[in-house]
Design an enzyme around this catalytic site. Sequence first.
Site, PDB file in Angstrom:
ATOM      1  N   GLY A  93      -5.589  -2.568  -1.725  1.00 36.83           N
ATOM      2  CA  GLY A  93      -4.572  -2.771  -2.767  1.00 36.83           C
ATOM      3  C   GLY A  93      -4.618  -4.170  -3.361  1.00 36.83           C
ATOM      4  O   GLY A  93      -3.695  -4.578  -4.076  1.00 36.83           O
ATOM      5  N   ALA A  98      -3.702  -0.443   6.760  1.00 37.09           N
ATOM      6  CA  ALA A  98      -5.088  -0.906   6.853  1.00 37.09           C
ATOM      7  C   ALA A  98      -5.990   0.125   6.190  1.00 37.09           C
ATOM      8  O   ALA A  98      -5.638   1.300   6.082  1.00 37.09           O
ATOM      9  CB  ALA A  98      -5.497  -1.098   8.304  1.00 37.09           C
ATOM     10  N   GLY A 127       0.829  -1.207   0.000  1.00 33.86           N
ATOM     11  CA  GLY A 127       0.000   0.000   0.000  1.00 33.86           C
ATOM     12  C   GLY A 127       0.858   1.250   0.000  1.00 33.86           C
ATOM     13  O   GLY A 127       2.097   1.183   0.049  1.00 33.86           O
ATOM     14  N   SER A 128       0.195   2.399  -0.013  1.00 33.62           N
ATOM     15  CA  SER A 128       0.947   3.659  -0.082  1.00 33.62           C
ATOM     16  C   SER A 128       1.689   3.930   1.229  1.00 33.62           C
ATOM     17  O   SER A 128       2.797   4.497   1.206  1.00 33.62           O
ATOM     18  CB  SER A 128       0.004   4.817  -0.422  1.00 33.62           C
ATOM     19  OG  SER A 128      -1.027   4.914   0.534  1.00 33.62           O
ATOM     20  N   GLU A 144      -1.422 -10.962   2.403  1.00 37.44           N
ATOM     21  CA  GLU A 144      -1.283 -10.235   3.672  1.00 37.44           C
ATOM     22  C   GLU A 144      -1.765 -11.097   4.830  1.00 37.44           C
ATOM     23  O   GLU A 144      -1.146 -11.147   5.893  1.00 37.44           O
ATOM     24  CB  GLU A 144      -2.085  -8.930   3.615  1.00 37.44           C
ATOM     25  CG  GLU A 144      -1.465  -7.906   2.666  1.00 37.44           C
ATOM     26  CD  GLU A 144      -2.348  -6.699   2.408  1.00 37.44           C
ATOM     27  OE1 GLU A 144      -3.541  -6.731   2.751  1.00 37.44           O
ATOM     28  OE2 GLU A 144      -1.828  -5.717   1.855  1.00 37.44           O
TER      29      GLU A 144
HETATM   30  C1  5RP Z   1      -3.499  -3.501   0.550  1.00 35.87           C
HETATM   31  C2  5RP Z   1      -3.903  -3.102   1.920  1.00 35.87           C
HETATM   32  C3  5RP Z   1      -3.386  -1.800   2.427  1.00 35.87           C
HETATM   33  O1  5RP Z   1      -2.734  -2.020   3.633  1.00 35.87           O
HETATM   34  C4  5RP Z   1      -4.525  -0.859   2.643  1.00 35.87           C
HETATM   35  O2  5RP Z   1      -5.259  -0.768   1.429  1.00 35.87           O
HETATM   36  C5  5RP Z   1      -4.049   0.530   3.065  1.00 35.87           C
HETATM   37  O3  5RP Z   1      -3.430   1.157   1.985  1.00 35.87           O
HETATM   38  P1  5RP Z   1      -2.813   2.606   2.058  1.00 35.87           P
HETATM   39  O4  5RP Z   1      -1.610   2.522   2.931  1.00 35.87           O
HETATM   40  O5  5RP Z   1      -2.475   2.907   0.618  1.00 35.87           O
HETATM   41  O6  5RP Z   1      -3.854   3.545   2.602  1.00 35.87           O
HETATM   42  O7  5RP Z   1      -4.592  -3.777   2.622  1.00 35.87           O
HETATM   43  O8  5RP Z   1      -4.131  -4.675   0.137  1.00 35.87           O
END
Ligand code: 5RP
Length: 220
Positions: free
Chosen positions: A98, A84, A30-31, A104
């Site tokens: 993501g 998350a 994720g970002s 995960e």
């Molecule tokens: C990816 C995930 C990420 O942890 C979740 O989407 C949070 O992403 P971001 O840090 O971009 O807000 O579960 O599958």
Amino acid sequence: MVTQDDLKRRVAQSALRFVLPGRVLGVGTGSTVDLFIDALAAAKLDVKQAVSSSGRSTAKLAAIGIEVLDLNDVESLPVYVDGADEIDAGFHMIKGGGAALTREKIIAAVAQSFVCIADASKRVEVLGRFPLPVEVVPMARSHVARELAKLGGRPVWREGVLTDNGNLILDVHGLAITDPVATESRINQIVGVVTNGLFAARGADVLLLGGADGVRELRR
Ligand code: 5RP
């Protein structure tokens, strides 16, 4: 003004203190995790090996010289750092924005400690405003969608997205998840579901929550 990206950067930076020198590190997707990997590179910690939950993170880790191991070759994993989409007071989470939820969840199951890094917008009273991702075997997409609708949700196919496992994602809108452990288990029983993005039976152990006034460290 402090932006959401600033908050993500701060929690990413503060997660460095959970990294154990010389040990294999679990890295999510994720970002926020991208920023964590950037912080890892800048800090020059003694991390030579990792396991990763996605091709995206694997590429970033390899680019900074960290060897990414097959999870099957790892006997123990002390720490897993991941983001998350939502997290509640019981440290249950929705993940999978993501599309990396299955890998995960597997890494989280192996890890001794799950360190969740999140900006304050991710903390919620009741999970479900963020659509719940469900990874589905392609031929079961319509069947699973019908079954999810029976549970009161509105599944939407994330068209054009294939997971790293070659499967599809249904995002379930309109759920108010008051019993995350039961809902996680119920959805996983639908034939054709690989797994769903509720991390409830195995939630986070530590939450680093980035707000305007700094990063709070919370423990389950
Ligand atoms: C990816 C995930 C990420 O942890 C979740 O989407 C949070 O992403 P971001 O840090 O971009 O807000 O579960 O599958």
